[in-house]
Design a protein around this motif. Sequence first.
Motif, PDB file in Angstrom:
ATOM      1  N   ARG B 164       9.884   2.815  -0.134  1.00  0.00           N
ATOM      2  CA  ARG B 164       8.707   2.102   0.097  1.00  0.00           C
ATOM      3  C   ARG B 164       7.039   2.721   0.487  1.00  0.00           C
ATOM      4  O   ARG B 164       6.680   2.978  -0.588  1.00  0.00           O
ATOM      5  CB  ARG B 164       8.998   1.200   1.463  1.00  0.00           C
ATOM      6  CG  ARG B 164       7.583   0.234   1.620  1.00  0.00           C
ATOM      7  CD  ARG B 164       6.753  -1.042   0.710  1.00  0.00           C
ATOM      8  NE  ARG B 164       5.809  -1.386   1.188  1.00  0.00           N
ATOM      9  CZ  ARG B 164       4.588  -1.317   0.076  1.00  0.00           C
ATOM     10  NH1 ARG B 164       4.533  -0.223  -0.642  1.00  0.00           N
ATOM     11  NH2 ARG B 164       3.428  -1.779   0.803  1.00  0.00           N
ATOM     12  N   GLY B 165       8.070   3.901   1.800  1.00  0.00           N
ATOM     13  CA  GLY B 165       6.485   4.804   1.710  1.00  0.00           C
ATOM     14  C   GLY B 165       6.540   5.112   0.120  1.00  0.00           C
ATOM     15  O   GLY B 165       4.864   5.748   0.224  1.00  0.00           O
ATOM     16  N   LEU B 166       7.545   6.110  -0.511  1.00  0.00           N
ATOM     17  CA  LEU B 166       6.892   6.712  -1.773  1.00  0.00           C
ATOM     18  C   LEU B 166       6.004   5.997  -3.210  1.00  0.00           C
ATOM     19  O   LEU B 166       5.599   6.064  -3.654  1.00  0.00           O
ATOM     20  CB  LEU B 166       8.183   7.166  -2.119  1.00  0.00           C
ATOM     21  CG  LEU B 166       8.920   8.353  -1.847  1.00  0.00           C
ATOM     22  CD1 LEU B 166       9.942   8.976  -1.863  1.00  0.00           C
ATOM     23  CD2 LEU B 166       8.173  10.007  -1.996  1.00  0.00           C
ATOM     24  N   ALA B 167       6.426   4.097  -2.561  1.00  0.00           N
ATOM     25  CA  ALA B 167       5.597   3.358  -3.734  1.00  0.00           C
ATOM     26  C   ALA B 167       4.405   3.123  -3.142  1.00  0.00           C
ATOM     27  O   ALA B 167       3.826   3.432  -4.253  1.00  0.00           O
ATOM     28  CB  ALA B 167       7.070   1.904  -3.326  1.00  0.00           C
ATOM     29  N   GLY B 168       4.291   3.056  -2.290  1.00  0.00           N
ATOM     30  CA  GLY B 168       3.152   3.065  -1.419  1.00  0.00           C
ATOM     31  C   GLY B 168       2.130   4.318  -1.899  1.00  0.00           C
ATOM     32  O   GLY B 168       0.710   3.936  -2.404  1.00  0.00           O
ATOM     33  N   ARG B 169       2.510   5.243  -2.248  1.00  0.00           N
ATOM     34  CA  ARG B 169       1.818   6.361  -2.117  1.00  0.00           C
ATOM     35  C   ARG B 169       2.187   6.580  -4.184  1.00  0.00           C
ATOM     36  O   ARG B 169       1.303   7.601  -5.062  1.00  0.00           O
ATOM     37  CB  ARG B 169       2.725   8.157  -2.364  1.00  0.00           C
ATOM     38  CG  ARG B 169       2.132   8.155  -0.984  1.00  0.00           C
ATOM     39  CD  ARG B 169       3.191   9.794  -0.331  1.00  0.00           C
ATOM     40  NE  ARG B 169       3.128  10.524   1.037  1.00  0.00           N
ATOM     41  CZ  ARG B 169       2.100  10.833   1.336  1.00  0.00           C
ATOM     42  NH1 ARG B 169       1.293  11.327   0.739  1.00  0.00           N
ATOM     43  NH2 ARG B 169       2.225  11.531   2.848  1.00  0.00           N
ATOM     44  N   GLY B 170       2.263   5.883  -4.538  1.00  0.00           N
ATOM     45  CA  GLY B 170       1.762   5.767  -6.882  1.00  0.00           C
ATOM     46  C   GLY B 170       2.850   6.019  -7.253  1.00  0.00           C
ATOM     47  O   GLY B 170       3.372   6.286  -8.301  1.00  0.00           O
ATOM     48  N   CYS B 171       4.745   6.288  -6.560  1.00  0.00           N
ATOM     49  CA  CYS B 171       5.218   7.236  -7.083  1.00  0.00           C
ATOM     50  C   CYS B 171       5.476   6.183  -7.890  1.00  0.00           C
ATOM     51  O   CYS B 171       6.135   4.777  -7.477  1.00  0.00           O
ATOM     52  CB  CYS B 171       6.085   7.224  -6.538  1.00  0.00           C
ATOM     53  SG  CYS B 171       5.292   9.760  -5.199  1.00  0.00           S
ATOM     54  N   LEU B 172       6.377   5.931  -8.347  1.00  0.00           N
ATOM     55  CA  LEU B 172       7.229   5.443  -9.795  1.00  0.00           C
ATOM     56  C   LEU B 172       8.845   5.282  -9.238  1.00  0.00           C
ATOM     57  O   LEU B 172       9.637   6.704  -9.381  1.00  0.00           O
ATOM     58  CB  LEU B 172       7.283   6.076 -10.973  1.00  0.00           C
ATOM     59  CG  LEU B 172       6.354   6.062 -11.231  1.00  0.00           C
ATOM     60  CD1 LEU B 172       6.544   5.981 -12.998  1.00  0.00           C
ATOM     61  CD2 LEU B 172       5.450   4.446 -11.735  1.00  0.00           C
TER      62      LEU B 172
END
Lengths: 660, 473
Positions: B164-172
């Motif tokens: 969730r944190g990485l998705a929030g940073r725009g990662c796929l």
Amino acid sequence: MTLTDGGVSPREFPTNRGGLCQKGWTSAELLTSPARLTTPLVRRCGVLEPASWDEALDLVAGRLRELRAEHGPDAVGVFGGGGLTNEKAYALGKFARVALATSQVDYNGRFCMSSAAAGGMRAFGLDRGMPFPVEDLGGAGAILLVGSNPAETMPPFVQHLRGADLVVVDPRRTATAELATLHLQPAPGTDLALALGLLHVVVADGYLDKDYLAQRTTGFEQAWLVAAGWWPERVERVTGVSVADQRAAVRLLAEADNAYVLTGRGTEQHSSGSDAVSAWINLALALGLPGTRGSGYGCLTGQGNGQGGREHGQKADQLPGYRKIDDPAARAHVGGVWGVDPDSLPGPGRSAYELLDALGTPTGPKALLVFGSNVVVSAPRSDHVADRLADLDLLVVADLVLSETAALADVVFPVTQWAEEEGTMTNLEGRILLRRRAVVPPEGVRSDLDVLRGLAIRLGQPAGRFPVEPEEVFTELRRASEGGAADYSGATYDRLASGEALYWPVIRDGSSPRVFLDRFAHPDGLARFHPVDHRGPAEPPDAEYPLQLTTGRVLQHYQSGAQTRNVPELLAAVPEAFVEVHPDTAERAGLADGDLAAVVSRRGRMEARIRCTASIRIDLLFLPFHFGGAGRANLLTNPVLDPTSRMPEFKVCAVRVEPV
Amino acid sequence: MRRVVVVGYGMAGARFADEVLRRDSGVRLTVLGEEEHAAYNRVLLSSVVAGSMTPDSVRLHGSDWAARHGVDLRLGVEVTGVDRARRVVLADGDEIPYDALVLATGARPWIPPTEGLQDPDGALAPGVVPFRTLEDCERIVAAARPGTPVAVLGGGLLGLEAARGLAGRGCLVTVVHPLGHLMNRQLDVGAGRVLARVLGEFGIEFRLGTSAAKYLPGDGLVLDDGSRVPAELVVVSAGVQAATEVAERAGITVDRGILVDDALRTNDPRVHAIGDCARHAGTVSGLVQPAWEQAAVLADRLTGVAPAARYRGTAVVTRLKARDVDLAALGDVHVDLDSPDHEVLSFQDPVRGRYAKLVLRDDLVVGAILIGAPDAAAAIAHLFDRGLRAPTDRLALLLGRALTPEVASSPADLPAAAVICKCNTVSKGQLVTAYRGGASTVAALTAATRATTGCGGCKDTVCGLLDWLNNTA
């Protein structure tokens, strides 16, 4: 308000905006109440009987002299009240220190404002409950109101809250919580954890005001090390307040153009009350609110003169002007004003509950003089307090009605009340108000100042040292307070009478409505984060006492109810003690709405009428504390004290409820 | 003065030291830390990955902590052995005597045996980072730029927080989880499905019921089913193993964790273990709350404040710390709806991301899963923690604030006894009587009854009442 032939009528004034609640409308009834005392009473053969003033004063002075000669000056204790005018509070402290030379003086404000005072002093270097005018609240976008129920305790004040998003923190769904945009309902005694959690969210959600922190504060790092350990999910577990609501509360406060954090007794009357106040102030500081135009932190003072009452020397550790009694410079100044050797002034004495707890014991006072307080109803563990009073050699009470405490006294002095006397009060904003005499007191009634003077002369004091004219007392108070934190030196009756709005400190022709705009009162001008951690209630629930009790007020009654229970209209509205309980909890205890129930704690048992309330927590009971006899909520409360403020833990203890 | 030596300066070791200091007992403390920096709060690492916390803000102690409290803190040291005659031996040959030893050595990430993740020496391949330490987080954050394809190995609590944190940073982000539903230890199948749907809203993709077979650095993962997952970064969150080497070398009994009794003693009564390295009553918890409770109990015992203190286990409430996802799970949730011994309530609203299951026995909450029901989650966890009987209105409990009863608002519907002006205790009946007595304006009603003269909050209601009276009279 003003007094007219037909009774009272409201005045357009900033604090109440022309509003009055039922207590205000009916307050004139107390002036002519048949319950009014109009002659001194002296206990003879166990019965209180009318006596002349000289008889009563001679008797008291004689007994005080004997007790002092036998046991020393600390054999006499003095207990004051936050409802007394500034002049009376000042004269009472001076009487204790000079005429009685006792260190044993404290007052019921210890049960009220002491935690807020301690927290404010630590953070700002000054305790002026609300360091800004109340009208400023009207411009706020958001207000966090913690442990306060003004919709019942101060209804006209609610008008100041209407423009803002209101976040109310209260374990109960109170009338005030009903008005809120967001109501956070923590388990009783867990406010501190909630405050730490909100501070955590301020940082985690990017709302920390770093510029303000750098320019106006010191100590954030230590406070953060504690708050870092209170992430929202952990806080939810301890408080029962959901993570979503914690975040929403912080968002409302942080995104508003202007915001305030206000605390009341609900969060302060705990054995960790001072730390709770520090935690709420830390939150306000992290958001950059205190000392900023249009934003800030304040506490909502309880009693009529709750602010002024704590500034002029009826506190165990203070001299007039909010000076510390153990400060040599303060002693020299006040000794000079009083015309006595500073070394003759006693040092700090016992705090209110400790004083009551010591009465009649081998090392405690043998006599107690009570002014403006009804301790057998208002003090915690009140049956024990009544036992202590019973062990005194002499109990003297000055009151306008025969309160539960007066009924136990050896001598009762009938004294004047609000409309019958002149004097100043300092309201919740630190504004000094002059109250004019509107009616002549009944025959036989004297003012507290008169009583003190009568006793002082009989104890060998020069007559000029204890004036009875309020303005003369106030003039002396101004000199005594000069240079202190609460400096009234520039406030005169003339300025007050002309309608000037004077907020202390009042130096020369000045006034200080917004006292922290440029700097806080610590020597470096900075506000201090005070690192505090959650401890929880002193008495957690267990198998024997599975419920938690919290106490509070209802709209129709004031304090111990000694006055309001004598107003028929108010008594008719709320005639007896009731206990709010969740319907399931009542049913599981075999009780139904309207039943008389017993509420029991480790300290005692009281009786109250069941009032089923679906909105209350299933593990919580609520009792109003305005009733006497078997209806006394304080028969149950826990007298464990805050280590800093010496505030008892009124707001939470473990109980059970059962059929009578 | 008693000497207590703590091996490990993580959440358990640091907390134990704090608890000892709080008790002001005069115990002399030595704390040995493997990492070079001050202890930090591992719970907040997912916030560091998400970007809401900085590495600096998750420290547990300030840099002057040891000096201020007189603690002998040694960082970057390796414990090579324990002489059970009461000495700890360090790699540099130093020996530290103790009266009591506390092992708080924590746990290490478990790396699945996927081809290519590790070289034969155990070193991780380029682009592979476990999710365990502050350094791990810093490496993850450095690699996680918007648009970067990331694979997360493990659909448990921590893996999903990282995702969730990485998705929030725009990662796929793609989560690869070998079991059929997410967080299978805490959730049932239905809740796992709703959770996947909720997380899918943030762009996270899932490969469930399949494992990674092979890692190709710079390319990604090949899964068991032959499909591929592109990944420049592989975050491994597939579980942990208790770090028991020091204990084993000292001859302390170990079985997937250092075995301790209720007094948190190992088989050597002078040696204790707490936190992720300890196994109490068959459980290696891996969570902070048990570690902190153990630290408090052990501090009570070793300082002599409460020698009889015992640790009896911790009731765990799992809360997913992921922005805009509200999930709580507690107790035993794997109970069927028709279980004869239980009362089971269930509600599913997958379209709105809501799922609620409540398991009761004898009116007590014994298990629950709540997704998208924050009020209910807080209230039910509270009942569970305090052992309180649940309210009889089960629906209100299950749905939280969503089920606030409607209040009668029309003046006509109010009973005569209803108090309109609370500030002055003025009922509808009194206002009606005043109206019938000739008070036909708001001002006249106010003069007759004092209604509206307090907080003014009832003004609208009084106006409404007057309209109603004018229209019906």
